[in-house]
Motif scaffolding. Sequence first.
Motif, PDB file in Angstrom:
ATOM      1  N   LEU A  47     104.959  20.873 112.427  1.00  0.00           N
ATOM      2  CA  LEU A  47     104.481  21.221 111.100  1.00  0.00           C
ATOM      3  C   LEU A  47     105.161  20.383 110.016  1.00  0.00           C
ATOM      4  O   LEU A  47     104.615  20.198 108.935  1.00  0.00           O
ATOM      5  N   PHE A  48     106.370  19.891 110.291  1.00  0.00           N
ATOM      6  CA  PHE A  48     107.120  19.128 109.304  1.00  0.00           C
ATOM      7  C   PHE A  48     107.282  17.668 109.703  1.00  0.00           C
ATOM      8  O   PHE A  48     108.062  16.936 109.093  1.00  0.00           O
ATOM      9  N   ASP A  49     106.567  17.235 110.716  1.00  0.00           N
ATOM     10  CA  ASP A  49     106.673  15.855 111.194  1.00  0.00           C
ATOM     11  C   ASP A  49     108.106  15.498 111.546  1.00  0.00           C
ATOM     12  O   ASP A  49     108.602  14.415 111.246  1.00  0.00           O
ATOM     13  N   LEU A  50     108.834  16.441 112.164  1.00  0.00           N
ATOM     14  CA  LEU A  50     110.218  16.217 112.558  1.00  0.00           C
ATOM     15  C   LEU A  50     110.313  16.231 114.069  1.00  0.00           C
ATOM     16  O   LEU A  50     109.623  17.025 114.731  1.00  0.00           O
ATOM     17  N   PRO A  51     111.153  15.387 114.659  1.00  0.00           N
ATOM     18  CA  PRO A  51     111.283  15.357 116.119  1.00  0.00           C
ATOM     19  C   PRO A  51     111.929  16.631 116.639  1.00  0.00           C
ATOM     20  O   PRO A  51     112.832  17.183 115.997  1.00  0.00           O
TER      21      PRO A  51
ATOM     22  N   SER B 187     117.847  13.417 119.105  1.00  0.00           N
ATOM     23  CA  SER B 187     117.455  12.554 117.989  1.00  0.00           C
ATOM     24  C   SER B 187     117.694  13.209 116.637  1.00  0.00           C
ATOM     25  O   SER B 187     117.330  12.673 115.618  1.00  0.00           O
ATOM     26  N   CYS B 188     118.339  14.389 116.619  1.00  0.00           N
ATOM     27  CA  CYS B 188     118.529  15.123 115.364  1.00  0.00           C
ATOM     28  C   CYS B 188     119.453  14.380 114.396  1.00  0.00           C
ATOM     29  O   CYS B 188     119.229  14.337 113.214  1.00  0.00           O
TER      30      CYS B 188
ATOM     31  N   PRO C   3     115.453  11.784 109.788  1.00  0.00           N
ATOM     32  CA  PRO C   3     115.558  11.984 108.334  1.00  0.00           C
ATOM     33  C   PRO C   3     116.092  13.364 107.982  1.00  0.00           C
ATOM     34  O   PRO C   3     116.875  13.515 107.037  1.00  0.00           O
ATOM     35  N   TYR C   4     115.678  14.380 108.724  1.00  0.00           N
ATOM     36  CA  TYR C   4     116.168  15.727 108.449  1.00  0.00           C
ATOM     37  C   TYR C   4     117.674  15.820 108.681  1.00  0.00           C
ATOM     38  O   TYR C   4     118.419  16.371 107.872  1.00  0.00           O
ATOM     39  N   GLY C   5     118.121  15.259 109.791  1.00  0.00           N
ATOM     40  CA  GLY C   5     119.546  15.305 110.095  1.00  0.00           C
ATOM     41  C   GLY C   5     120.370  14.528 109.087  1.00  0.00           C
ATOM     42  O   GLY C   5     121.453  14.964 108.669  1.00  0.00           O
ATOM     43  N   SER C   6     119.868  13.370 108.668  1.00  0.00           N
ATOM     44  CA  SER C   6     120.599  12.570 107.687  1.00  0.00           C
ATOM     45  C   SER C   6     120.678  13.280 106.343  1.00  0.00           C
ATOM     46  O   SER C   6     121.720  13.290 105.684  1.00  0.00           O
ATOM     47  N   ALA C   7     119.554  13.887 105.913  1.00  0.00           N
ATOM     48  CA  ALA C   7     119.546  14.586 104.626  1.00  0.00           C
ATOM     49  C   ALA C   7     120.477  15.786 104.650  1.00  0.00           C
ATOM     50  O   ALA C   7     121.211  16.048 103.689  1.00  0.00           O
TER      51      ALA C   7
END
Length: 511
Positions: free
Chosen positions: A51-55, A60-61, A65-69
């Motif tokens: 739903l959020f285009d996140l792996p 790979s977290c 981008p989510y992990g970096s933010a």
Amino acid sequence: MEKSFTPPSAMCSSQHDHVKRMLDSERFKSPSKTIYSDRFIPCRSASNFALFDLPASENSCSCSPYGSALRTALFGPNTPDKTCPNIFRYKTETKQSMHSLSLTPFDFHDDALPGYASNYPPLKRARKIPHSSFKILDAPALQDDFYLNLVDWSSNNVLAVALGNSVYLWNASSSKVTKLCDLGDDGSVCSVGWAQHGSYLAVGSNSGKVQIWDASQGKTIRTMEGHRLRVGALAWSFSLLSSGGRDKNIYQRDIRAQEDFVSKLSGHKSEVCGLKWSYDNRELASGGNDNRLLVWNQNSSQPILKFCEHTAAVKAIAWSPHVHGLLASGGGTADRSIRFWNTTTNSQINCIDTGSQVCNLVWSKNVNELVSTHGYSQNQIIVWKYPTMSKLASLTGHTYRVLYLAISPDGQTIVTGAGDETLRFWNVFPSRKSQEHHLLEEPSSDDSTLHFYDTRGEKFQDSKNTVVGNFVYKTSPWYALPIWETSRELWSYKVDAWWKSMLLMSYFIAS
């Protein structure tokens, strides 16, 4: 009869397969049902990252981008990799990382961390300003005239008030009241002004004459003529007295000379109602009923600067004791604004609509704040923070226009007068002693210029030296750092941030 134990019969093949599935659940996952590890802590495999285009992969977290933010928000941009074993170790980048937290949505403040010393001073609590006057004096026959200046406070802590044809002195230390003079046939008093030092008081009359009185002796020194109409504004610069009248002229009078005046300044087209010398005594600002603000120097017969932006009479004038060339002026009922000018660049800095007629302005010597008094329609007194021009307090009590304003020699108390025939005393500014070791309240990290000014506000004599300047940031409040020099020239030089911090550290250690 005792029953014998009977061993269970052998499991059927279906039961055996069910037990094997439970023991080896990693190999046999139900295709139709997701297994949750706990009802309060969901399993990562159950999250729908699509739903959020996140792996969805845990591996790979950290680089996603989510992990970096998330890592940047929590620990700053210079977060060490998760393979580093000492993530909370002390290191030189700690301050930079912590300061980056102020830019995150979490609004985290580094001064809340125990043992962490910030580069900036902690936020101070807002100063409480009493909203009521602590003393009220009756002032019968105090005129309700916008163009007059009938109250002034001397450096010897004596208040002069003009009531009708007479001038009264009120000693703030002893509360003793004495009558200095009665003009009698010369008409009513239109202005009073104390000399910067000593006990000389100038009195302007309705007849156009200016008298110099020695308050300590209770006698007149001399009477000077020149104006054809009333004298409503007075301003001292050492032995030089400037007087402005309804005849549109300004006379410069040296009380040491035999002549009544040494020069005549003509530039206004209507009555002169405001006069103020700058703190370095080099520039004279004049305001008139022609809506103009003019600036003169000591040797000019014509104004060196003209400001015509006001749309009503300019009586309220105040020079900043903190920044060289900073001038504030206020307009009357049709204008209602306070304007700030840079006389060194001949430009307007700011304009604030106050909503009421601006009658007086005075700048605090102790902090970078100023107070304004107002007439129609709210009759209030406002304390402003400069340069933000945020209201620190709005004081009410007078029932008529607050036409008169003076400040005590210690810079803490103001007195206001109005047509309601009362004088009210207010505690609005802090003491100088409480401010002399405070850091800048609004530091500017972009400017690295040290500016030194000759304020000539107070002199502290040493055997060979005189304090003639203070250390300031550009467009910021002042430090109370004395600079020992023999000249009065203004000067500045560039320094980097390291030298600036070393200079401050050496000062505070020495003090």
